[in-house]
Design a protein around this motif. Structure first.
Motif, PDB file in Angstrom:
ATOM      1  N   GLN A 265      -9.478  55.922 -30.529  1.00 44.87           N
ATOM      2  CA  GLN A 265     -10.216  57.067 -31.065  1.00 44.87           C
ATOM      3  C   GLN A 265     -11.175  56.576 -32.143  1.00 44.87           C
ATOM      4  O   GLN A 265     -10.757  56.014 -33.156  1.00 44.87           O
ATOM      5  N   GLN A 266     -12.475  56.767 -31.906  1.00 48.64           N
ATOM      6  CA  GLN A 266     -13.489  56.413 -32.903  1.00 48.64           C
ATOM      7  C   GLN A 266     -14.306  57.646 -33.253  1.00 48.64           C
ATOM      8  O   GLN A 266     -14.880  58.294 -32.379  1.00 48.64           O
ATOM      9  N   ASP A 267     -14.346  57.965 -34.542  1.00 47.71           N
ATOM     10  CA  ASP A 267     -15.193  59.033 -35.068  1.00 47.71           C
ATOM     11  C   ASP A 267     -16.210  58.388 -36.002  1.00 47.71           C
ATOM     12  O   ASP A 267     -15.827  57.714 -36.975  1.00 47.71           O
ATOM     13  N   SER A 268     -17.480  58.581 -35.731  1.00 43.57           N
ATOM     14  CA  SER A 268     -18.485  57.863 -36.502  1.00 43.57           C
ATOM     15  C   SER A 268     -19.791  58.640 -36.575  1.00 43.57           C
ATOM     16  O   SER A 268     -20.073  59.523 -35.751  1.00 43.57           O
ATOM     17  N   TYR A 269     -20.566  58.302 -37.580  1.00 39.74           N
ATOM     18  CA  TYR A 269     -21.928  58.809 -37.698  1.00 39.74           C
ATOM     19  C   TYR A 269     -22.780  57.734 -38.360  1.00 39.74           C
ATOM     20  O   TYR A 269     -22.305  56.907 -39.137  1.00 39.74           O
ATOM     21  N   PHE A 270     -24.056  57.738 -38.015  1.00 35.07           N
ATOM     22  CA  PHE A 270     -25.033  56.792 -38.531  1.00 35.07           C
ATOM     23  C   PHE A 270     -26.226  57.611 -39.005  1.00 35.07           C
ATOM     24  O   PHE A 270     -27.056  58.029 -38.184  1.00 35.07           O
ATOM     25  N   GLY A 271     -26.303  57.860 -40.296  1.00 30.66           N
ATOM     26  CA  GLY A 271     -27.339  58.767 -40.777  1.00 30.66           C
ATOM     27  C   GLY A 271     -27.092  60.160 -40.239  1.00 30.66           C
ATOM     28  O   GLY A 271     -26.066  60.783 -40.527  1.00 30.66           O
ATOM     29  N   LEU A 272     -27.999  60.649 -39.400  1.00 30.27           N
ATOM     30  CA  LEU A 272     -27.849  61.964 -38.782  1.00 30.27           C
ATOM     31  C   LEU A 272     -27.338  61.874 -37.349  1.00 30.27           C
ATOM     32  O   LEU A 272     -27.159  62.903 -36.696  1.00 30.27           O
ATOM     33  N   ASN A 273     -27.136  60.660 -36.842  1.00 24.71           N
ATOM     34  CA  ASN A 273     -26.625  60.461 -35.486  1.00 24.71           C
ATOM     35  C   ASN A 273     -25.106  60.444 -35.498  1.00 24.71           C
ATOM     36  O   ASN A 273     -24.490  59.683 -36.254  1.00 24.71           O
ATOM     37  N   GLN A 274     -24.497  61.290 -34.674  1.00 23.64           N
ATOM     38  CA  GLN A 274     -23.044  61.313 -34.569  1.00 23.64           C
ATOM     39  C   GLN A 274     -22.615  60.700 -33.234  1.00 23.64           C
ATOM     40  O   GLN A 274     -23.244  60.942 -32.191  1.00 23.64           O
ATOM     41  N   TYR A 275     -21.544  59.913 -33.313  1.00 25.62           N
ATOM     42  CA  TYR A 275     -21.003  59.314 -32.088  1.00 25.62           C
ATOM     43  C   TYR A 275     -19.480  59.304 -32.179  1.00 25.62           C
ATOM     44  O   TYR A 275     -18.897  58.662 -33.065  1.00 25.62           O
ATOM     45  N   ASP A 276     -18.833  60.032 -31.267  1.00 28.02           N
ATOM     46  CA  ASP A 276     -17.374  60.109 -31.211  1.00 28.02           C
ATOM     47  C   ASP A 276     -16.922  59.761 -29.798  1.00 28.02           C
ATOM     48  O   ASP A 276     -17.506  60.237 -28.817  1.00 28.02           O
ATOM     49  N   ILE A 277     -15.867  58.956 -29.723  1.00 28.90           N
ATOM     50  CA  ILE A 277     -15.341  58.594 -28.407  1.00 28.90           C
ATOM     51  C   ILE A 277     -13.824  58.442 -28.487  1.00 28.90           C
ATOM     52  O   ILE A 277     -13.284  57.866 -29.429  1.00 28.90           O
TER      53      ILE A 277
ATOM     54  N   ASP B 172      -9.092  55.116 -16.655  1.00 28.63           N
ATOM     55  CA  ASP B 172      -9.833  55.237 -17.905  1.00 28.63           C
ATOM     56  C   ASP B 172     -10.340  56.662 -18.050  1.00 28.63           C
ATOM     57  O   ASP B 172     -11.062  57.171 -17.181  1.00 28.63           O
ATOM     58  N   SER B 173      -9.956  57.284 -19.154  1.00 32.76           N
ATOM     59  CA  SER B 173     -10.406  58.639 -19.457  1.00 32.76           C
ATOM     60  C   SER B 173     -11.238  58.603 -20.736  1.00 32.76           C
ATOM     61  O   SER B 173     -10.745  58.149 -21.781  1.00 32.76           O
ATOM     62  N   TYR B 174     -12.492  59.050 -20.649  1.00 29.26           N
ATOM     63  CA  TYR B 174     -13.408  59.023 -21.786  1.00 29.26           C
ATOM     64  C   TYR B 174     -13.781  60.442 -22.210  1.00 29.26           C
ATOM     65  O   TYR B 174     -14.275  61.231 -21.395  1.00 29.26           O
ATOM     66  N   ASP B 175     -13.513  60.755 -23.482  1.00 32.24           N
ATOM     67  CA  ASP B 175     -14.114  61.916 -24.131  1.00 32.24           C
ATOM     68  C   ASP B 175     -15.157  61.363 -25.082  1.00 32.24           C
ATOM     69  O   ASP B 175     -14.815  60.754 -26.106  1.00 32.24           O
ATOM     70  N   GLU B 176     -16.428  61.556 -24.738  1.00 32.89           N
ATOM     71  CA  GLU B 176     -17.510  60.876 -25.456  1.00 32.89           C
ATOM     72  C   GLU B 176     -18.612  61.872 -25.798  1.00 32.89           C
ATOM     73  O   GLU B 176     -19.113  62.585 -24.925  1.00 32.89           O
ATOM     74  N   TYR B 177     -18.978  61.895 -27.085  1.00 30.48           N
ATOM     75  CA  TYR B 177     -20.007  62.816 -27.547  1.00 30.48           C
ATOM     76  C   TYR B 177     -21.066  62.045 -28.325  1.00 30.48           C
ATOM     77  O   TYR B 177     -20.759  61.310 -29.272  1.00 30.48           O
ATOM     78  N   VAL B 178     -22.313  62.215 -27.905  1.00 30.17           N
ATOM     79  CA  VAL B 178     -23.465  61.700 -28.643  1.00 30.17           C
ATOM     80  C   VAL B 178     -24.168  62.907 -29.230  1.00 30.17           C
ATOM     81  O   VAL B 178     -24.767  63.701 -28.495  1.00 30.17           O
ATOM     82  N   ASN B 179     -24.032  63.061 -30.544  1.00 33.68           N
ATOM     83  CA  ASN B 179     -24.436  64.297 -31.214  1.00 33.68           C
ATOM     84  C   ASN B 179     -23.685  65.463 -30.557  1.00 33.68           C
ATOM     85  O   ASN B 179     -22.473  65.501 -30.602  1.00 33.68           O
TER      86      ASN B 179
END
Length: 747
Positions: A377-389, A420-427
């Motif tokens: 589980q990775q929760d992250s953001y880079f400036g205004l870009n959010q990336y969670d997987i 492999d099960s991916y829950d992936e969100y880009v913004n």
């Protein structure tokens, strides 16, 4: 495929030639007075280089010729016996323990890095001695003194080190832990930092197409790490480390014998960096603030009498990073334009089990079963870009080993399953998906124990998104003369590209990421498919009574399809699309190893890369890939003193040639970069004082010449503007780093 079939048909007559062998067992009396086989004993014909070691049951098979009459049995702690062989029959030989009064101690220096003369595949083995030459705080930093792997920085925000092999990035390398694929999917960007260096017993680097047993994803090669085994690990191991850039680490291992058959180890790793540094005055942290806790409990079950061995692992990891502007406060500035910042928070759980069984009556028959589960589980953001997987993975592999007629002809076969099960969100965009694959494989090996061997493998996989496909692999070894080995390999690899997880450095920029194709099943893209071809020649020699080797490798990867990551169309865009044209990665490496004097070893290597892809603008060299690299390493150890202590010295030099930089010519002048980076040199060194075999201290430094990339973050003065980019990194961004540490063991 036609080429492979032609080669196989040519080799069939050779493989079917009969070869006479002799079979036997080395035996001992155990503490209960019972007879049992002695595993690991060395058996060889006197005055020849023909030899082998006994398996877990004490059995061996060895090439036989009538002129071979003296067979030697050897094992540490037992008398070395030489017996006369007058006829071809099965041998049962008892080994007798040495009398303490007649004890002879033999010391031999084990090579820290080696390439076997006998294996069909081109495998470089790195053992613990090589890992001690550098700070080696995690797996990504374990290759600093080895020329087979290139170590690079991925971006100026996280400072994470990434590796390349044969001119290709780590997603094209199958990275496994004890032959279970480990760094893949969501863990591609930072997964190498999740294995502490002190946990590692050895590393095997396979160049070119790897074995079909481990899967179909390998394209450039395979890296397998073997962890310390509870059965023979130290009761207590402590490694404490600190560097002037604020990084502190502590590694501890605890091992305990639970019963005659069960042993367990507890590995605890923690690291912390809470010191803010901005040496280049760009108002951004040179290294992220970070902390990690990493705990593994490892169990080993050994029943040599009945032929069972098993490993069970449980691991929990929590890794948190904060980077960005030096005065960024996540409590008040997160996802705002007041200050630019980033947080990458990862939580991971792994569990795995391996079971091996050797048939007592037929030791050439064995079975193995592997199963592993991980949740990342990775929760992250880079400036205004959010990336969670959130990536959940299940892997299993059932394997059977046996022979065809004689031990000259061996095979492995089995089935594997991956989920492999991916829950992936880009913004706010959901890129979730599920991948399932079931595959079967068969791998045949032939070895005449003299000058020729091969491994030919084939696997068939059924994948819900990649379809049904065949993966062939072939490795050939031929020894035309003494200490001369010629190898060749060819193989096909196929994989689904995790475009966001593998390219997270692009989130640290103002680039808009776009996917141009939309007909594929993975992000609208097609799977990546490539063929890898390679030849290698190894020649050992003796010069002035000192040993040396010269190795020449040439490998070529040709893509049938590739997911192109295009950062050259515009500095404000990052495009992902299917290859339309050609893409290749060619690599030539020449390596020289020589023992200059007793305990003084020199390693030199030159590498040339030709890596090109057809982009929308035309055929271009891969960005941030040096065409030419030179490597040198020299290591020296003093003689052991009466207490078993000595000094160790190690120095590494790297010269990195020019690299093509991504296109920035349309930016304002102050935010433009040159077409190519300058060439530069890096120097690392370490000195270790070993007081006793149980205690040592070490000091060292990296980037001793203080070479730094100027302005590593483009438009750092306006991080929310259109020209901000922290991903164009070709050199270190920090000055020289100095460290010190200690190691203590309790046997």
């Amino acid at each position: 495929m036609k080429i492979i079939l032609k080669i196989v048909f040519i080799l069939i007559p050779i493989m079917l030639q009969s070869q006479t062998t002799i079979k036997g067992m080395a035996m001992i009396k155990n503490s209960q007075g019972k007879t049992e086989g002695l595993p690991g004993a060395t058996i060889y014909w006197l005055d020849t280089e023909i030899g082998t070691t006994t398996n877990d049951k004490g059995w061996f098979t060895l090439k036989y010729k009538p002129e071979y009459t003296k067979l030697v049995f050897s094992f540490v702690g037992y008398k070395t016996d030489t017996i006369t062989i007058n006829e071809l029959k099965e041998i049962h030989h008892f080994m007798i323990e040495e009398n303490g009064l007649d004890e002879i101690v033999i010391q031999a220096e084990k090579e820290s890095t080696s390439v076997s003369y006998l294996q069909s595949a081109n495998i470089v083995t790195i053992n613990e001695g090589e890992l001690l030459k550098a700070a080696c705080c995690n797996l990504s930093e374990s290759f600093e003194t080895n020329p087979s792997i290139d170590v690079n920085f991925s971006d100026a925000l996280t400072g994470t080190k990434q590796i390349r092999m044969l001119g290709l990035t780590s997603p094209y390398i199958l990275i496994a832990q004890e032959n279970i694929p480990s760094v893949r999917g969501a863990s591609q960007a930072y997964g190498l930092t999740f294995t502490p260096g002190t946990w590692i017993e050895s590393i095997q680097i396979t160049k070119g197409a790897g074995s079909v047993v481990n899967g179909y994803e390998s394209i450039a090669g395979q890296i397998n790490t073997e962890l310390r085994k509870p059965l023979n690990d130290d009761k207590l191991f402590v490694n404490a480390y600190g560097s002037l850039d604020g990084r502190l680490e502590l590694n501890t291992h605890f091992s305990q014998k639970v019963s005659n058959k069960w042993n367990t180890s507890l590995f605890v790793h923690g690291n912390l960096r809470d010191k803010k540094m901005d040496v280049n005055d760009d108002n951004f942290l040179d290294s992220p603030l970070a902390n990690q806790i990493n705990v593994m409990n490892r169990w080993q079950y050994t029943d040599a009498v009945n032929g069972f061995v098993s490993f069970i692992n449980f691991r929990y990891l929590k890794d948190d990073k904060q980077t960005g502007e030096i005065d960024f406060n996540p409590d008040t500035h997160k996802l705002t334009t007041i200050k630019y910042g980033s947080e990458i928070n990862t939580e991971r759980f792994d569990a795995s089990a391996k079971l091996g069984y050797v048939f007592p009556e037929t030791p050439y028959n064995s079975m193995g079963f592997q199963v592993a589960y991980s949740q990342h589980q990775q929760d992250s953001y880079f400036g205004l870009n959010q990336y969670d997987i959130n990536h959940k993975s299940v892997y299993s592999n059932l394997l059977f080993n046996s022979i065809l007629g004689s031990t000259l002809h061996k095979y492995k076969t089995g089935i594997s399953f991956t989920h492999d099960s991916y829950d992936e969100y880009v913004n706010t965009t959901d890129f979730g998906r599920t991948e399932n694959s079931v595959g079967g494989f068969f791998e045949y090996s032939y070895d005449n124990l003299d000058d020729f061997s091969l491994i030919a493998g084939l696997r068939l996989d059924f994948h819900n998104l990649l379809g049904t496909f065949v993966t062939p692999r072939l490795h050939i070894r031929y020894a035309p003369w003494e200490k001369g080995v010629l190898r060749a390999s060819v193989g096909r690899g196929k994989r689904s590209a995790n475009i966001f997880a593998e390219n997270q450095q692009l989130f640290g920029s103002s680039r808009v990421m776009s996917i141009l194709n939309s007909n594929g099943k993975i992000y609208g893209l097609n799977p990546e498919i490539a063929w890898n071809y390679g030849v290698s020649f190894l020649q050992g020699f003796n010069l002035l009574d000192k040993k040396g080797t010269i190795t020449v490798d040439y490998y070529s990867t040709q893509f049938q399809n590739q997911v192109v990551v295009d950062v050259d169309e515009s500095p404000q865009e990052a495009l992902f699309y299917n290859l339309d044209g050609n893409s290749h990665a060619n690599n030539l490496q020449i390596e020289f190893n020589y023992e200059l004097a007793t305990h003084l070893n020199l390693r030199l290597a030159y590498k040339y890369y030709d890596v090109k892809t057809d982009y929308l603008k035309g055929s271009l060299e891969s960005p941030l890939q040096a065409k030419n690299r030179f490597f040198a390493n020299i290591g020296y150890e003093t003689q052991l003193n009466a207490k078993g202590g000595n000094w160790r010295f190690d120095y590494t030099f790297n010269w990195i040639g020019q690299q093509r930089l991504p296109y920035t010519a349309s930016n304002p002048v102050q935010y433009q970069l040159a077409e190519n980076s300058p060439s530069y040199s890096l120097m690392n060194a370490q000195i270790a004082k070993v007081f006793t075999p149980n205690f040592e201290v070490y000091v060292g430094g990296e980037n001793l010449a203080n070479y730094r990339q100027e302005n590593p973050i483009l438009a750092s003065d306006n991080p929310f503007g259109a020209y901000f980019d922290s991903s164009i990194i070709y050199a270190p961004i920090s000055r020289g780093m100095y460290y010190a540490g200690l190691r203590y063991t309790l046997n």
